[in-house]
Write a protein that holds these residues in place. Structure first.
Motif, PDB file in Angstrom:
ATOM      1  N   VAL A 181       0.844  -1.198   0.000  1.00  0.00           N
ATOM      2  CA  VAL A 181       0.000   0.000   0.000  1.00  0.00           C
ATOM      3  C   VAL A 181       0.875   1.242   0.000  1.00  0.00           C
ATOM      4  CG1 VAL A 181      -1.833   1.235   1.208  1.00  0.00           C
ATOM      5  CG2 VAL A 181      -1.789  -1.257   1.257  1.00  0.00           C
ATOM      6  N   LEU A 182       1.926   1.226   0.824  1.00  0.00           N
ATOM      7  CA  LEU A 182       2.859   2.354   0.878  1.00  0.00           C
ATOM      8  C   LEU A 182       3.561   2.535  -0.463  1.00  0.00           C
ATOM      9  CD1 LEU A 182       4.214   4.498   2.705  1.00  0.00           C
ATOM     10  CD2 LEU A 182       5.972   2.796   3.185  1.00  0.00           C
ATOM     11  N   MET A 183       3.979   1.444  -1.100  1.00  0.00           N
ATOM     12  CA  MET A 183       4.656   1.554  -2.398  1.00  0.00           C
ATOM     13  C   MET A 183       3.731   2.150  -3.451  1.00  0.00           C
ATOM     14  SD  MET A 183       7.172  -1.708  -2.924  1.00  0.00           S
ATOM     15  CE  MET A 183       5.924  -2.976  -2.755  1.00  0.00           C
ATOM     16  N   PHE A 184       2.481   1.740  -3.437  1.00  0.00           N
ATOM     17  CA  PHE A 184       1.516   2.288  -4.392  1.00  0.00           C
ATOM     18  C   PHE A 184       1.359   3.786  -4.207  1.00  0.00           C
ATOM     19  CE2 PHE A 184      -3.060   3.324  -5.094  1.00  0.00           C
ATOM     20  CZ  PHE A 184      -3.047   3.271  -6.484  1.00  0.00           C
ATOM     21  N   MET A 185       1.221   4.218  -2.964  1.00  0.00           N
ATOM     22  CA  MET A 185       1.037   5.645  -2.693  1.00  0.00           C
ATOM     23  C   MET A 185       2.310   6.432  -3.007  1.00  0.00           C
ATOM     24  SD  MET A 185      -1.397   5.685   0.660  1.00  0.00           S
ATOM     25  CE  MET A 185      -1.938   7.340   0.246  1.00  0.00           C
ATOM     26  N   ALA A 186       3.486   5.844  -2.717  1.00  0.00           N
ATOM     27  CA  ALA A 186       4.746   6.512  -3.034  1.00  0.00           C
ATOM     28  C   ALA A 186       4.908   6.675  -4.544  1.00  0.00           C
ATOM     29  CB  ALA A 186       5.920   5.724  -2.452  1.00  0.00           C
ATOM     30  N   SER A 187       4.528   5.659  -5.306  1.00  0.00           N
ATOM     31  CA  SER A 187       4.621   5.767  -6.767  1.00  0.00           C
ATOM     32  C   SER A 187       3.666   6.822  -7.299  1.00  0.00           C
ATOM     33  CB  SER A 187       4.341   4.411  -7.414  1.00  0.00           C
ATOM     34  OG  SER A 187       3.009   3.983  -7.156  1.00  0.00           O
ATOM     35  N   LEU A 188       2.458   6.895  -6.737  1.00  0.00           N
ATOM     36  CA  LEU A 188       1.517   7.946  -7.128  1.00  0.00           C
ATOM     37  C   LEU A 188       2.066   9.329  -6.799  1.00  0.00           C
ATOM     38  CD1 LEU A 188      -2.042   6.661  -6.104  1.00  0.00           C
ATOM     39  CD2 LEU A 188      -1.215   7.151  -8.414  1.00  0.00           C
ATOM     40  N   LEU A 189       2.684   9.446  -5.625  1.00  0.00           N
ATOM     41  CA  LEU A 189       3.217  10.737  -5.190  1.00  0.00           C
ATOM     42  C   LEU A 189       4.326  11.223  -6.120  1.00  0.00           C
ATOM     43  CD1 LEU A 189       3.704  13.069  -3.258  1.00  0.00           C
ATOM     44  CD2 LEU A 189       4.929  11.497  -1.742  1.00  0.00           C
ATOM     45  N   ILE A 190       5.286  10.355  -6.423  1.00  0.00           N
ATOM     46  CA  ILE A 190       6.401  10.810  -7.256  1.00  0.00           C
ATOM     47  C   ILE A 190       5.950  10.977  -8.701  1.00  0.00           C
ATOM     48  CG2 ILE A 190       8.771  10.310  -7.954  1.00  0.00           C
ATOM     49  CD1 ILE A 190       9.245   8.910  -5.406  1.00  0.00           C
ATOM     50  N   LEU A 191       4.946  10.206  -9.138  1.00  0.00           N
ATOM     51  CA  LEU A 191       4.355  10.447 -10.458  1.00  0.00           C
ATOM     52  C   LEU A 191       3.733  11.839 -10.516  1.00  0.00           C
ATOM     53  CD1 LEU A 191       3.390   9.533 -13.269  1.00  0.00           C
ATOM     54  CD2 LEU A 191       1.365   8.577 -12.153  1.00  0.00           C
ATOM     55  N   ALA A 192       3.029  12.231  -9.453  1.00  0.00           N
ATOM     56  CA  ALA A 192       2.439  13.579  -9.407  1.00  0.00           C
ATOM     57  C   ALA A 192       3.525  14.643  -9.455  1.00  0.00           C
ATOM     58  CB  ALA A 192       1.595  13.729  -8.138  1.00  0.00           C
ATOM     59  N   LEU A 193       4.637  14.403  -8.763  1.00  0.00           N
ATOM     60  CA  LEU A 193       5.752  15.351  -8.824  1.00  0.00           C
ATOM     61  C   LEU A 193       6.368  15.385 -10.212  1.00  0.00           C
ATOM     62  CD1 LEU A 193       7.466  14.539  -5.406  1.00  0.00           C
ATOM     63  CD2 LEU A 193       6.246  16.641  -5.998  1.00  0.00           C
ATOM     64  N   ASP A 194       6.475  14.223 -10.836  1.00  0.00           N
ATOM     65  CA  ASP A 194       7.030  14.146 -12.191  1.00  0.00           C
ATOM     66  C   ASP A 194       6.174  14.930 -13.167  1.00  0.00           C
ATOM     67  OD1 ASP A 194       7.357  12.435 -14.965  1.00  0.00           O
ATOM     68  OD2 ASP A 194       9.197  12.439 -13.778  1.00  0.00           O
ATOM     69  N   GLU A 195       4.863  14.986 -12.920  1.00  0.00           N
ATOM     70  CA  GLU A 195       3.946  15.732 -13.781  1.00  0.00           C
ATOM     71  C   GLU A 195       3.706  17.156 -13.274  1.00  0.00           C
ATOM     72  OE1 GLU A 195       0.448  13.323 -13.996  1.00  0.00           O
ATOM     73  OE2 GLU A 195       1.375  11.836 -15.328  1.00  0.00           O
ATOM     74  N   LYS A 196       4.492  17.577 -12.266  1.00  0.00           N
ATOM     75  CA  LYS A 196       4.448  18.958 -11.739  1.00  0.00           C
ATOM     76  C   LYS A 196       3.100  19.313 -11.106  1.00  0.00           C
ATOM     77  CE  LYS A 196       8.415  19.184 -13.867  1.00  0.00           C
ATOM     78  NZ  LYS A 196       9.667  18.879 -13.131  1.00  0.00           N
ATOM     79  N   ARG A 197       2.444  18.343 -10.519  1.00  0.00           N
ATOM     80  CA  ARG A 197       1.151  18.578  -9.858  1.00  0.00           C
ATOM     81  C   ARG A 197       1.396  18.753  -8.357  1.00  0.00           C
ATOM     82  NH1 ARG A 197      -3.017  16.837 -13.423  1.00  0.00           N
ATOM     83  NH2 ARG A 197      -2.205  15.651 -15.201  1.00  0.00           N
ATOM     84  N   VAL A 198       1.636  19.982  -7.934  1.00  0.00           N
ATOM     85  CA  VAL A 198       2.051  20.217  -6.553  1.00  0.00           C
ATOM     86  C   VAL A 198       0.892  20.055  -5.566  1.00  0.00           C
ATOM     87  CG1 VAL A 198       4.026  21.667  -7.145  1.00  0.00           C
ATOM     88  CG2 VAL A 198       1.777  22.706  -6.901  1.00  0.00           C
ATOM     89  N   ILE A 199      -0.314  20.424  -5.946  1.00  0.00           N
ATOM     90  CA  ILE A 199      -1.457  20.285  -5.042  1.00  0.00           C
ATOM     91  C   ILE A 199      -1.725  18.795  -4.786  1.00  0.00           C
ATOM     92  CG2 ILE A 199      -3.882  20.775  -4.663  1.00  0.00           C
ATOM     93  CD1 ILE A 199      -2.110  23.247  -4.639  1.00  0.00           C
ATOM     94  N   ALA A 200      -1.753  18.023  -5.861  1.00  0.00           N
ATOM     95  CA  ALA A 200      -1.942  16.583  -5.706  1.00  0.00           C
ATOM     96  C   ALA A 200      -0.808  15.967  -4.898  1.00  0.00           C
ATOM     97  CB  ALA A 200      -2.034  15.919  -7.075  1.00  0.00           C
ATOM     98  N   SER A 201       0.393  16.482  -5.073  1.00  0.00           N
ATOM     99  CA  SER A 201       1.549  15.978  -4.319  1.00  0.00           C
ATOM    100  C   SER A 201       1.379  16.228  -2.831  1.00  0.00           C
ATOM    101  CB  SER A 201       2.834  16.631  -4.820  1.00  0.00           C
ATOM    102  OG  SER A 201       3.055  16.361  -6.180  1.00  0.00           O
ATOM    103  N   GLY A 202       0.869  17.392  -2.469  1.00  0.00           N
ATOM    104  CA  GLY A 202       0.634  17.692  -1.058  1.00  0.00           C
ATOM    105  C   GLY A 202      -0.387  16.756  -0.436  1.00  0.00           C
ATOM    106  N   VAL A 203      -1.464  16.491  -1.183  1.00  0.00           N
ATOM    107  CA  VAL A 203      -2.497  15.569  -0.684  1.00  0.00           C
ATOM    108  C   VAL A 203      -1.933  14.163  -0.532  1.00  0.00           C
ATOM    109  CG1 VAL A 203      -4.722  14.503  -1.232  1.00  0.00           C
ATOM    110  CG2 VAL A 203      -4.374  16.949  -1.645  1.00  0.00           C
TER     111      VAL A 203
END
Length: 499
Positions: free
Chosen positions: A165-187
């Motif tokens: 579960v943690l790996m899934f969320m970490a991959s989503l988080l860094i994907l959001a950063l890779d796409e420059k989505r800072v609001i989604a990254s904060g959430v």
């Protein structure tokens, strides 16, 4: 009846021929099949592999959550999970309360392992999404490798842990950063930290990456305070507000529930109110060991299960040394963002997590698994085949680290005693097994040190690769070739100076 020749058959079936280089390749359908098959494999394994170690503890929490849910941290036995994962645990508690589910072991296993198996399967989609704009073939290769990754399958389907579960969320988080989505990254950062304590480990990398997205390159040569604009400040503030707002939404109900609960009246309102936050410090203090079955450098030195207050120098404990290594790892993250020639949040996070697992104290056998999704994300992002090799070797080491620990627990539980009373096995040879169990148990220390030695070698190779990626202009060339050419140049210079 007309018989078609070979050329006519070729024309007739031309529409059904697939070419991954063309737009008619069914990428979406293929990904659906990959995720479906990965999920099915994990579910079948989860139901078939009966395991009470940790799973029954989590099921006990799930059942206890049925009463006074928001004051869970005050009455659930030894609860050390942050609030967000308590919601799916509550659902597990409702399911196992049904006799036909809780009373049947395979269904009981499915109930507690379902979410980890689902999220680990969905990680395939995140990896494909990362590659979708660059090379979808590499994305599908990454998804297929993740679908059959033995370390992930064993973690979620056999052990029933929440690391997937943690790996899934970490991959989503860094994907959001890779796409420059800072609001989604904060959430996502706030949600990840609210699921598992180890989510906090990625904070230094997330912080530096968000600063880079909002304010540009942080290099002292390139950065200037005059370049800071209102829009960049607004963007950074948006990240902070999104993270703070998400934390408030997740934590406040449990903090209020704990504060106004009738449990532990000897505690003050303030102590009860902050109880959901103190699970972080309590979780860290729960296992004060140099290493607890983690195949790192301390395992290689024979320090498994040893209290980390052990003094290796007057006034300096191993715990202090581990804390120093943690600070140095954080400084290394800052350094690569300030002075690195290249940029990669995936590799920066991998570097930091490797240093944390290999050099700091109080690590468990499962905590290194987060590096796998970071390595695979880096492979998809940079398409370097050496990263695929590192991913494969790390998967093997992490799998055997987990497998040894859980198998040892199952062996010590005497599962093989079942066969003692059966009439189908009467071999005298097997009687020794019934009395003593498997012989490999006596050699588990040897296995752990061999695996730790392999892990230390991998750590050194990984750090060389990562540091070269950030600082070396020729990082794409093999290190041996670069060293040989440098040696040849030095030899030529020495010969010229001698002449």
């Amino acid at each position: 009846m007309k018989v078609l020749n070979e050329r006519e058959c070729g024309r007739g079936f031309s529409d059904f021929r697939l070419d991954g280089r063309k737009d008619n390749f069914p990428y979406a359908m293929t990904m659906a099949y990959i995720v479906m098959f990965a999920f099915l494999i994990r579910l079948v394994t989860a139901a078939s592999y009966l395991n009470s170690y940790d799973t029954e503890w989590n099921i006990m929490w799930a059942v206890q959550l049925g009463k006074d849910f928001f004051s869970a941290h005050m009455h659930v036995s030894s609860l050390d999970y942050p609030p967000l994962y308590l919601y799916p645990l509550y659902a597990v508690g409702r399911l196992v309360s049904v006799e036909s589910i809780g009373g049947y072991p395979p269904f009981r296993m499915l109930a507690i392992k379902f979410i980890p198996c689902l999220t680990d399967s969905l990680t395939c989609v995140v990896l494909y999404r990362l590659a979708s704009r660059r090379n979808r073939q590499i994305g599908q290769l990454a998804a297929m490798l993740w679908a059959i990754n033995p370390a992930g399958i064993f973690n979620c389907a056999c052990w029933g842990q929440t690391d997937c579960v943690l790996m899934f969320m970490a991959s989503l988080l860094i994907l959001a950063l890779d796409e420059k989505r800072v609001i989604a990254s904060g959430v996502l950062w706030a949600a990840m930290c609210s699921v598992k304590l180890q989510g906090l480990y990625l904070t230094p990398v997330i912080g530096m990456e968000v600063l880079t997205i909002c304010f540009g390159r942080l290099s002292p040569k390139a950065f200037s305070f005059s370049d800071i604009t209102k829009s960049s400040v607004k963007r950074f503030t948006g990240f902070l507000c999104a993270a703070a707002g998400t934390l408030a939404v997740i934590y406040l109900p449990f903090m209020l529930g704990s504060g106004f609960s009738a449990y532990h009246p000897e505690m003050s309102f303030t102590e009860r109110f902050f109880k959901p936050l103190t699970v972080y410090s309590e979780g860290l203090a729960k296992y004060p060991y140099i290493t607890l079955n983690a195949d790192n450098i301390y395992m290689l030195l024979g320090k498994n299960g040893v209290n980390d207050e052990l003094r290796f120098f007057p006034g300096v404990s191993v715990h202090t040394l581990g804390s120093l290594f943690l600070l140095l790892a954080m400084a290394l993250v800052v350094a690569v963002y300030l002075f690195g020639r290249r940029h990669s949040p995936w590799l920066a996070a991998f570097m930091f997590m490797e240093c944390v697992f290999m050099l700091t104290c109080r690590q468990h056998e499962r905590y290194q698994i987060l590096t796998l999704v970071l390595l695979m994300g880096a492979f998809v992002r940079h398409a370097d085949r050496r990263l695929l090799t590192l991913f494969s070797l790390h998967s093997v080491v992490i799998f055997f680290n987990q497998f040894r620990v859980l198998s040892l627990v199952r062996e010590n539980s005497g599962w093989w005693h079942y066969y003692r009373g059966t009439r189908t096995v009467n071999s005298e040879l097997m009687q020794n097994v019934y009395r003593s169990g498997a012989d490999w148990v006596d050699s588990t220390g040897v296995f752990s040190r061999v695996n730790a030695l392999m892990n230390v070698c991998l750590f050194i190779a990984s750090m060389v690769f990562v540091i070269r990626f950030f600082v070396d202009e020729d990082s794409g060339r093999p290190l041996s070739v670069c060293l040989r050419e440098r040696l040849e140049r030095q030899t030529e210079k020495s010969a010229d100076s001698f002449e």
